[in-house]
Scaffold this active site. Structure first.
Site, PDB file in Angstrom:
ATOM      1  N   GLN A 186      57.353 -65.657  22.849  1.00 17.91           N
ATOM      2  CA  GLN A 186      57.227 -64.276  23.321  1.00 17.91           C
ATOM      3  C   GLN A 186      57.254 -63.365  22.095  1.00 17.91           C
ATOM      4  O   GLN A 186      58.281 -63.234  21.422  1.00 17.91           O
ATOM      5  CB  GLN A 186      58.334 -63.939  24.316  1.00 17.91           C
ATOM      6  CG  GLN A 186      58.151 -64.673  25.635  1.00 17.91           C
ATOM      7  CD  GLN A 186      59.212 -64.388  26.677  1.00 17.91           C
ATOM      8  OE1 GLN A 186      59.360 -65.136  27.629  1.00 17.91           O
ATOM      9  NE2 GLN A 186      59.951 -63.314  26.516  1.00 17.91           N
TER      10      GLN A 186
ATOM     11  N   HIS B 196      56.750 -59.737  21.226  1.00 19.38           N
ATOM     12  CA  HIS B 196      56.747 -58.542  22.068  1.00 19.38           C
ATOM     13  C   HIS B 196      57.785 -57.545  21.572  1.00 19.38           C
ATOM     14  O   HIS B 196      58.303 -57.661  20.469  1.00 19.38           O
ATOM     15  CB  HIS B 196      57.008 -58.941  23.524  1.00 19.38           C
ATOM     16  CG  HIS B 196      58.321 -59.639  23.743  1.00 19.38           C
ATOM     17  ND1 HIS B 196      58.934 -59.755  24.965  1.00 19.38           N
ATOM     18  CD2 HIS B 196      59.162 -60.276  22.882  1.00 19.38           C
ATOM     19  CE1 HIS B 196      60.053 -60.424  24.858  1.00 19.38           C
ATOM     20  NE2 HIS B 196      60.217 -60.743  23.611  1.00 19.38           N
TER      21      HIS B 196
ATOM     22  N   HIS C 293      68.274 -69.708  30.823  1.00 19.19           N
ATOM     23  CA  HIS C 293      67.321 -70.530  31.574  1.00 19.19           C
ATOM     24  C   HIS C 293      67.935 -71.890  31.901  1.00 19.19           C
ATOM     25  O   HIS C 293      67.269 -72.920  31.823  1.00 19.19           O
ATOM     26  CB  HIS C 293      66.027 -70.720  30.779  1.00 19.19           C
ATOM     27  CG  HIS C 293      65.206 -69.475  30.655  1.00 19.19           C
ATOM     28  ND1 HIS C 293      64.150 -69.351  29.766  1.00 19.19           N
ATOM     29  CD2 HIS C 293      65.274 -68.283  31.313  1.00 19.19           C
ATOM     30  CE1 HIS C 293      63.615 -68.148  29.873  1.00 19.19           C
ATOM     31  NE2 HIS C 293      64.282 -67.476  30.805  1.00 19.19           N
TER      32      HIS C 293
ATOM     33  N   ASN D  13      59.543 -69.803  30.611  1.00 17.26           N
ATOM     34  CA  ASN D  13      60.369 -69.122  31.613  1.00 17.26           C
ATOM     35  C   ASN D  13      60.205 -69.845  32.949  1.00 17.26           C
ATOM     36  O   ASN D  13      59.087 -70.042  33.422  1.00 17.26           O
ATOM     37  CB  ASN D  13      59.937 -67.665  31.755  1.00 17.26           C
ATOM     38  CG  ASN D  13      59.787 -66.981  30.410  1.00 17.26           C
ATOM     39  OD1 ASN D  13      58.866 -67.292  29.665  1.00 17.26           O
ATOM     40  ND2 ASN D  13      60.663 -66.058  30.097  1.00 17.26           N
TER      41      ASN D  13
END
EC number: 1.1.3.10
Length: 622
Positions: free
Chosen positions: A449, A451, A546, A591
């Site tokens: 990710q 971002h 997670h 995810n």
């Protein structure tokens, strides 16, 4: 509106405040927890379906089964704190979308650590007149049974209606085949087709898309640069996001509310449906029949009034998260309580509960965009004069085939440079953040990710313009190992008087995590230099949030060492189902929420096929 003082809106309703918001609140006023002798009209202690937990997975079950005509009750240990849209994302406010770093404090305030070793520091500067302990304190969630060397120290839970979906990143990638559990044995094409079918439905529930940031300058700067640098080697795209862009400056992030609005039913919008939400209710036990083949009751406790009652249902579904599902089962006679002892025989009910748990490794850094990238923003501009001077102008030629950027880009840059001549950056203040990924693949088995988002860590100091910052989060997989366990104390309880969870976990050895770190360092250097204080680092175990495999899915309980079948039904019990990431038995880096939702959809199909909704006594008037 209920007149009961246990109604969360009771005090609010007694005020003279009659704004639109106050009037709106009455539409989803919550009934008090039903108990013998004080049932409100239309309420009962018996339902078709009882769901524990109100996150996206619980809402998936609720949506599917309520729409199929079942009478559903949902019990949530947390309370409603996300505004008028029950269980909605708290980032759906202008304040946080204008300053994402402020949202870090919201996340930190929501997360509650699962297991904290006892703090052995001694305060030896107390006054001699003060009371002094002779042993270490165990308050503030401290767990004296937790070995700090085998803990998931970053693991935390969110106890509110909507769960973690009230503050999550909304990243919803599909699992690549290497990460996916099997749903169809010995038929790869059929398994692919089944997953594709389930993923499509889950994506529609979450409103997953890959174009919400297509007109972001920062997003395209990062995306195009990485595509150029890794051409023919790696594929880059927008992160699949559960979100809907409402305007150039506002995104509505999806949550549990997006999946199912959690409004009590029947109501004017759903006059034929039946559903009730009960917040601030702890579920303490699932009652088994004498034959251990069926669940006959769910014991719940009202956390406000202290009342305990037993809820009856045809179907019981636990969707309280990877930790709390296992916690409730262990307290109900499944698996075993206390520290695991290899010398003891395996328990008869769910012997593999809490074994083979997985959590992802996480490497993190932040970079400041390079001068090359920032200068490229104005590649198509003709700039005359100096900012602040009367002769200053910024122009470009729309539609010029030689332009490096599209017209929407150049128009934004031109307007910003003319309207804000005091700003040294040519990037508009409200330009959306980057949301880039290169997905998991066999040659690079980790999820990325790239971002700018809010987490419980990674806030940017005020002296740095956040428009320049890119966050890098790479997530690695962990192979399931039987010795990696989550177990529950037979002596100690947590803050909610439930069995204290304890981790016995260590990441398996190997080069994969180091290779992932190297990949992040090399890739991030192509975008800019490291932000001081946010150099590449491994983060605390569990910080990814997670956690998986606590009640694994498989085809055969003993052969696969699992707890539920591919319909998420607990082995040996015809009416007990588990939902969430705890079902996922594989080593995964992406995810997991979309995959967990897909499994819940499949589970609902089984329930609808094997159970009948009760007759609906509600009379409808046209």
């Amino acid at each position: 509106m209920s007149a009961s003082s246990s109604d969360p809106f009771h005090s609010f309703a007694k005020t003279s405040f009659t704004s639109k918001a106050a009037k709106r609140a009455t539409a989803h006023s919550l009934p008090p927890l039903p108990g013998p002798g004080d049932l409100p009209p239309g309420m009962n202690v018996e339902y078709d379906v009882a769901i524990v937990g109100s996150g996206p997975i619980g809402c998936t079950y609720a949506r599917e089964l309520v729409e199929a005509g079942f009478n559903v009750a949902m019990f949530e240990i947390g309370e409603i704190d996300s505004g008028l849209k029950i269980g909605s994302h708290k980032k759906n406010t202008v304040e946080y979308q204008k300053n994402i770093d402020k949202f870090v404090n919201v996340i930190q305030g929501q997360l509650m650590p699962v297991s904290v070793p006892v703090n052995t520091m001694v305060v030896d500067t107390l006054s001699p007149a003060s009371w002094q302990a002779s042993t270490f304190f165990v308050r503030n969630g401290a767990n004296p049974e937790q070995d700090p060397l085998r803990n998931l120290s970053g693991q935390a839970v969110t106890r509110v209606v909507g769960g973690m979906s009230t503050h999550w990143t909304c990243a919803t990638p599909r699992f690549e085949k290497l990460q996916r559990p099997l749903l169809v044995k010995n038929d790869s094409k059929a398994d692919d087709a089944e997953w594709d079918r389930l993923y499509k439905k889950a994506e529609s529930y979450f409103k997953t898309g890959t174009t919400q940031f297509a007109e972001s300058i920062r997003h395209n700067l990062v995306l195009k640069k990485l595509q150029e640098e890794y051409k023919g080697v790696r594929d880059f795209q927008q992160i699949p996001l559960a979100a809907t862009r409402q305007s150039p400056t506002f995104v509505e992030w999806s949550s549990a509310h997006t999946v199912f609005d959690l409004e009590n039913r029947p109501n004017k919008d759903a006059p034929k449906q039946r559903f009730n939400l009960f917040p601030a209710v702890a579920c303490t036990n699932v009652r088994r029949d004498n034959a251990n083949s069926e669940i006959v009751g769910l014991d719940v406790r009202d956390l406000h009034g202290g009342k305990s009652i037993t809820i009856k249902a045809k179907v019981y579904i636990l969707t309280a998260g990877a930790v709390h599902n296992a916690q409730l089962l262990a307290a109900s006679g499944f698996g075993q309580l206390g520290r695991p002892d290899p010398a003891k025989p395996l328990p008869s009910l769910l012997p593999y509960l809490g074994t083979h748990i997985t959590e992802q490794t996480l490497v993190f850094c932040q970079t400041v965009m390079s001068t090359e990238l920032i200068n490229s923003v104005t590649a198509d501009m003709t700039i005359v004069g100096k900012p602040g001077h009367p002769d200053y102008s910024v122009t470009y030629t729309p539609g010029n085939p030689n332009n490096k950027h599209p017209d929407w880009w150049n128009e934004k840059v031109k307007k910003h440079m003319m309207d804000h001549q005091e700003d040294p950056l040519p990037i508009p203040f409200e330009d959306p953040e980057p949301q880039v990924t290169t997905l998991f693949q066999a040659t690079h088995p980790w999820h990325t990710q790239i971002h700018r988002d809010a987490f419980s860590y990674g806030a940017v100091q005020q002296s740095i313009d956040s428009r320049l910052i890119v966050d890098w989060r790479f997530f690695g997989r962990t192979e399931p190992k039987e010795e990696n366990k989550l177990w529950f104390s037979d002596k100690i309880t947590d803050a909610y008087n439930l069995r204290q969870p304890t981790f016995d976990f260590r990441f398996p050895g190997g080069r994969e995590a180091e290779d992932m770190m190297t990949d992040m360092c090399v890739m991030s250097a192509k975008i800019g230099g490291f932000l001081p204080g946010s150099y590449p680092q491994f983060m605390e175990p569990g910080l990814v949030l997670h956690l998986g495999g606590t009640h694994r899915m498989g085809f055969d309980e003993k052969a696969d060492k699992c707890c539920v079948d591919t319909d998420s039904r607990v082995f040996g019990f015809k009416n007990l189902f588990l939902g969430g990431c705890g079902n996922i038995p594989t080593a995964y880096a992406a995810n997991p929420t979309l995959t967990a939702m897909s499994l819940a959809i499949k589970s609902c199909e089984y329930i609808k096929k094997n159970f009948e909704p009760s007759p609906n006594p509600v009379k409808h008037h046209n």
